[in-house]
Design a protein around this motif. Structure first.
Motif, PDB file in Angstrom:
ATOM      1  N   VAL A  27       0.838  -1.198   0.000  1.00  0.00           N
ATOM      2  CA  VAL A  27       0.000   0.000   0.000  1.00  0.00           C
ATOM      3  C   VAL A  27       0.875   1.252   0.000  1.00  0.00           C
ATOM      4  O   VAL A  27       0.633   2.200  -0.758  1.00  0.00           O
ATOM      5  CB  VAL A  27      -0.990  -0.006   1.188  1.00  0.00           C
ATOM      6  CG1 VAL A  27      -1.643   1.362   1.373  1.00  0.00           C
ATOM      7  CG2 VAL A  27      -2.061  -1.077   0.988  1.00  0.00           C
ATOM      8  N   ALA A  28       1.921   1.259   0.817  1.00  0.00           N
ATOM      9  CA  ALA A  28       2.842   2.412   0.860  1.00  0.00           C
ATOM     10  C   ALA A  28       3.491   2.618  -0.505  1.00  0.00           C
ATOM     11  O   ALA A  28       3.631   3.767  -0.960  1.00  0.00           O
ATOM     12  CB  ALA A  28       3.900   2.209   1.940  1.00  0.00           C
TER      13      ALA A  28
ATOM     14  N   ILE B  88      -5.559   0.355  -2.794  1.00  0.00           N
ATOM     15  CA  ILE B  88      -5.209   1.196  -1.629  1.00  0.00           C
ATOM     16  C   ILE B  88      -6.394   1.288  -0.680  1.00  0.00           C
ATOM     17  O   ILE B  88      -6.256   1.056   0.522  1.00  0.00           O
ATOM     18  CB  ILE B  88      -4.755   2.604  -2.081  1.00  0.00           C
ATOM     19  CG1 ILE B  88      -3.413   2.518  -2.810  1.00  0.00           C
ATOM     20  CG2 ILE B  88      -4.664   3.542  -0.884  1.00  0.00           C
ATOM     21  CD1 ILE B  88      -3.013   3.796  -3.528  1.00  0.00           C
TER      22      ILE B  88
ATOM     23  N   LYS C 130       1.883   6.854  -6.755  1.00  0.00           N
ATOM     24  CA  LYS C 130       0.814   7.711  -7.278  1.00  0.00           C
ATOM     25  C   LYS C 130       1.195   9.190  -7.242  1.00  0.00           C
ATOM     26  O   LYS C 130       0.645   9.983  -8.000  1.00  0.00           O
ATOM     27  CB  LYS C 130      -0.465   7.507  -6.476  1.00  0.00           C
ATOM     28  CG  LYS C 130      -1.289   6.341  -6.951  1.00  0.00           C
ATOM     29  CD  LYS C 130      -2.655   6.337  -6.313  1.00  0.00           C
ATOM     30  CE  LYS C 130      -3.355   7.637  -6.646  1.00  0.00           C
ATOM     31  NZ  LYS C 130      -4.659   7.793  -6.055  1.00  0.00           N
ATOM     32  N   THR C 131       2.122   9.564  -6.373  1.00  0.00           N
ATOM     33  CA  THR C 131       2.505  10.971  -6.247  1.00  0.00           C
ATOM     34  C   THR C 131       3.443  11.426  -7.356  1.00  0.00           C
ATOM     35  O   THR C 131       3.697  12.628  -7.482  1.00  0.00           O
ATOM     36  CB  THR C 131       3.185  11.254  -4.894  1.00  0.00           C
ATOM     37  OG1 THR C 131       4.457  10.595  -4.850  1.00  0.00           O
ATOM     38  CG2 THR C 131       2.313  10.820  -3.736  1.00  0.00           C
TER      39      THR C 131
ATOM     40  N   ASN D 115      -6.087   2.631  -7.074  1.00  0.00           N
ATOM     41  CA  ASN D 115      -6.896   3.337  -6.083  1.00  0.00           C
ATOM     42  C   ASN D 115      -7.753   2.359  -5.269  1.00  0.00           C
ATOM     43  O   ASN D 115      -7.881   2.495  -4.049  1.00  0.00           O
ATOM     44  CB  ASN D 115      -7.791   4.370  -6.757  1.00  0.00           C
ATOM     45  CG  ASN D 115      -6.993   5.511  -7.340  1.00  0.00           C
ATOM     46  OD1 ASN D 115      -5.915   5.852  -6.862  1.00  0.00           O
ATOM     47  ND2 ASN D 115      -7.510   6.108  -8.383  1.00  0.00           N
TER      48      ASN D 115
ATOM     49  N   LEU E  53       2.255   1.814  -3.443  1.00  0.00           N
ATOM     50  CA  LEU E  53       1.250   2.376  -4.358  1.00  0.00           C
ATOM     51  C   LEU E  53       1.004   3.855  -4.074  1.00  0.00           C
ATOM     52  O   LEU E  53       0.926   4.674  -5.000  1.00  0.00           O
ATOM     53  CB  LEU E  53      -0.050   1.583  -4.262  1.00  0.00           C
ATOM     54  CG  LEU E  53       0.017   0.146  -4.751  1.00  0.00           C
ATOM     55  CD1 LEU E  53      -1.300  -0.579  -4.459  1.00  0.00           C
ATOM     56  CD2 LEU E  53       0.368   0.064  -6.226  1.00  0.00           C
ATOM     57  N   GLU E  54       0.873   4.186  -2.798  1.00  0.00           N
ATOM     58  CA  GLU E  54       0.634   5.589  -2.440  1.00  0.00           C
ATOM     59  C   GLU E  54       1.790   6.474  -2.879  1.00  0.00           C
ATOM     60  O   GLU E  54       1.565   7.575  -3.413  1.00  0.00           O
ATOM     61  CB  GLU E  54       0.398   5.717  -0.936  1.00  0.00           C
ATOM     62  CG  GLU E  54      -0.913   5.134  -0.498  1.00  0.00           C
ATOM     63  CD  GLU E  54      -1.127   5.196   1.002  1.00  0.00           C
ATOM     64  OE1 GLU E  54      -2.276   5.417   1.402  1.00  0.00           O
ATOM     65  OE2 GLU E  54      -0.155   5.001   1.776  1.00  0.00           O
TER      66      GLU E  54
ATOM     67  N   LYS F 143      -5.923  -0.592   3.022  1.00  0.00           N
ATOM     68  CA  LYS F 143      -5.281   0.365   3.927  1.00  0.00           C
ATOM     69  C   LYS F 143      -5.783   0.150   5.339  1.00  0.00           C
ATOM     70  O   LYS F 143      -6.862  -0.157   5.620  1.00  0.00           O
ATOM     71  CB  LYS F 143      -5.546   1.788   3.472  1.00  0.00           C
ATOM     72  CG  LYS F 143      -4.686   2.773   4.176  1.00  0.00           C
ATOM     73  CD  LYS F 143      -4.661   4.063   3.445  1.00  0.00           C
ATOM     74  CE  LYS F 143      -3.698   4.980   4.165  1.00  0.00           C
ATOM     75  NZ  LYS F 143      -3.559   6.221   3.534  1.00  0.00           N
TER      76      LYS F 143
END
Length: 74
Positions: free
Chosen positions: A46-47, A70, A53-54, A67, A49-50, A74
């Protein structure tokens, strides 16, 4: 090229890595994996992917599955 302006090939590699994380998350906990390891695996994916995404280099890549993974894990 730098990671701020990666090549199309590198972007495709990053996107595939994101899809691999989605697949891992969506597959669920392997029967042989202890709960504590699964929790760490989920958190790490999850980290990832997050963070990915940035990145500012995404263009037309579909982030729907990212999305959802996540939100679901999460």
């Amino acid at each position: 090229m730098s990671e701020e302006n990666p090549s199309a090939e590198r972007i495709a590699h990053h996107y595939k890595a994101m899809q691999d994380s989605v697949t891992t998350l969506n597959a669920g906990q392997p029967s042989t994996m202890p709960d504590s390891e699964w929790a760490a695996c989920k958190a790490s994916n999850v980290a990832h992917l997050e963070l990915m995404k940035t990145r500012s280099y995404w263009t037309t890549e579909d982030m729907t599955a990212v999305n959802k993974a996540i939100a679901d894990h999460k």
